[in-house]
Design an enzyme around this catalytic site. Sequence first.
Site, PDB file in Angstrom:
ATOM      1  N   ARG A 137      -1.186   3.713  13.929  1.00  0.00           N
ATOM      2  CA  ARG A 137      -0.060   3.121  14.839  1.00  0.00           C
ATOM      3  C   ARG A 137      -0.717   3.021  16.326  1.00  0.00           C
ATOM      4  O   ARG A 137      -1.425   3.735  16.617  1.00  0.00           O
ATOM      5  CB  ARG A 137       1.237   3.990  14.726  1.00  0.00           C
ATOM      6  CG  ARG A 137       1.831   4.488  13.516  1.00  0.00           C
ATOM      7  CD  ARG A 137       2.654   3.287  12.912  1.00  0.00           C
ATOM      8  NE  ARG A 137       2.981   3.428  11.516  1.00  0.00           N
ATOM      9  CZ  ARG A 137       3.802   4.347  10.962  1.00  0.00           C
ATOM     10  NH1 ARG A 137       4.703   4.771  11.891  1.00  0.00           N
ATOM     11  NH2 ARG A 137       3.918   4.662   9.884  1.00  0.00           N
ATOM     12  N   ARG A 140       0.705  -1.126   0.010  1.00  0.00           N
ATOM     13  CA  ARG A 140       0.013   0.110   0.077  1.00  0.00           C
ATOM     14  C   ARG A 140       0.901   1.287  -0.318  1.00  0.00           C
ATOM     15  O   ARG A 140       1.940   1.191   0.411  1.00  0.00           O
ATOM     16  CB  ARG A 140      -0.736   0.062   1.423  1.00  0.00           C
ATOM     17  CG  ARG A 140      -2.153  -1.019   1.236  1.00  0.00           C
ATOM     18  CD  ARG A 140      -2.745  -0.791   2.310  1.00  0.00           C
ATOM     19  NE  ARG A 140      -3.522   0.530   2.676  1.00  0.00           N
ATOM     20  CZ  ARG A 140      -3.217   1.282   3.682  1.00  0.00           C
ATOM     21  NH1 ARG A 140      -2.548   0.871   4.678  1.00  0.00           N
ATOM     22  NH2 ARG A 140      -3.984   2.452   3.741  1.00  0.00           N
ATOM     23  N   LYS A 145       2.835  -7.380  12.122  1.00  0.00           N
ATOM     24  CA  LYS A 145       2.244  -7.606  10.952  1.00  0.00           C
ATOM     25  C   LYS A 145       2.300  -9.073  10.353  1.00  0.00           C
ATOM     26  O   LYS A 145       3.676  -9.613  10.325  1.00  0.00           O
ATOM     27  CB  LYS A 145       2.669  -6.613   9.953  1.00  0.00           C
ATOM     28  CG  LYS A 145       1.945  -6.592   8.597  1.00  0.00           C
ATOM     29  CD  LYS A 145       1.926  -5.344   7.901  1.00  0.00           C
ATOM     30  CE  LYS A 145       1.453  -5.571   6.434  1.00  0.00           C
ATOM     31  NZ  LYS A 145       1.223  -4.411   5.767  1.00  0.00           N
TER      32      LYS A 145
HETATM   33  C1  BTN Z   1       0.578  -3.979   2.014  1.00  0.00           C
HETATM   34  O1  BTN Z   1       0.297  -4.179   3.501  1.00  0.00           O
HETATM   35  O2  BTN Z   1       1.104  -2.826   2.087  1.00  0.00           O
HETATM   36  C2  BTN Z   1      -0.096  -4.655   1.187  1.00  0.00           C
HETATM   37  C3  BTN Z   1       0.830  -5.992   0.583  1.00  0.00           C
HETATM   38  C4  BTN Z   1       0.000  -6.755  -0.375  1.00  0.00           C
HETATM   39  C5  BTN Z   1       1.129  -7.810  -1.093  1.00  0.00           C
HETATM   40  C6  BTN Z   1       0.504  -8.643  -2.006  1.00  0.00           C
HETATM   41  S1  BTN Z   1       1.517 -10.028  -2.415  1.00  0.00           S
HETATM   42  C7  BTN Z   1       0.593 -10.448  -3.622  1.00  0.00           C
HETATM   43  C8  BTN Z   1       0.030  -9.182  -4.281  1.00  0.00           C
HETATM   44  N1  BTN Z   1       1.039  -8.831  -5.500  1.00  0.00           N
HETATM   45  C9  BTN Z   1       1.521  -7.535  -5.203  1.00  0.00           C
HETATM   46  O3  BTN Z   1       2.427  -6.882  -5.653  1.00  0.00           O
HETATM   47  N2  BTN Z   1       1.209  -7.015  -3.991  1.00  0.00           N
HETATM   48  C10 BTN Z   1       0.160  -8.111  -3.294  1.00  0.00           C
END
Ligand code: BTN
Length: 251
Positions: free
Chosen positions: A249, A50, A115
Amino acid sequence: EDQVNQNIIGSPARVIPVIDSTNQYLMQRISELNSGDVCIAEYQSAGRGRRGRQWISPFGRNLYLSMYWKLAQGPAATIGLSLAVGVILAEVLKNFGADNVKVKWPNDLYLDDKKLAGILVELTGKTGDVAHIVTGIGINIAMSKSQEESINQQWINLEQAGIKIDRNKLACEMTNALRDAFIQFEKQGLSAFIERWKSLDNFIDRRVKLIIGEKEIFGIARGINAQGALLLEQNNEIIPYIGGEISLRSA
Ligand code: BTN
């Protein structure tokens, strides 16, 4: 030996061992896709998180899974959808023995205040009212020490938590649960998920800090509203906060 295999999942799963990003892969192919189609990888060279961040995606039995959906409610429903996905992901992981899994607004999964998984819902255009949505899920299952060191936040994986899972089974159940959730979301919206979300909230009634750009806002987390906004109590008043640029947070 322990590669995710395609056969266990009912309808088309594109299992691609090495990829840039499973989200990106589906987003580039929406004209060929049906709702519920899935892409799974073993390694991502450009995994996305994100807020423009990178999702470090080494080999080693993590799960990187994305699903495409034509969402009838349109783009505005994206936030609610990502909260619903968090609920589903947590419920599936509980069934695999992660009893204490929690959600963190808007869409992380936490275990022991760290996390465990991230969700990235990306909108890739619309046709009339229908939004083309790709939902990506990254679950920390097992990583090596050197891989761990490159991640700059408090995190945990299932192996560290003593939870052993069959990745194929997890991918399969996750896929089924997500498809069911999208169908339910299209019928009932977020309302079907709000109470479930609250019961999983890692920060409910805790002092938290919201970081919005340069600003820091302190208060007590009081769950979410029908739109999926985070409810923050400040000076005995409950204020809703929503938007992709907010980071939560503990405080
Ligand atoms: C976050 O917490 O920032 C979101 C992370 C999301 C990761 C997943 S892995 C599969 C899919 N492909 C990506 O490039 N991102 C999501």
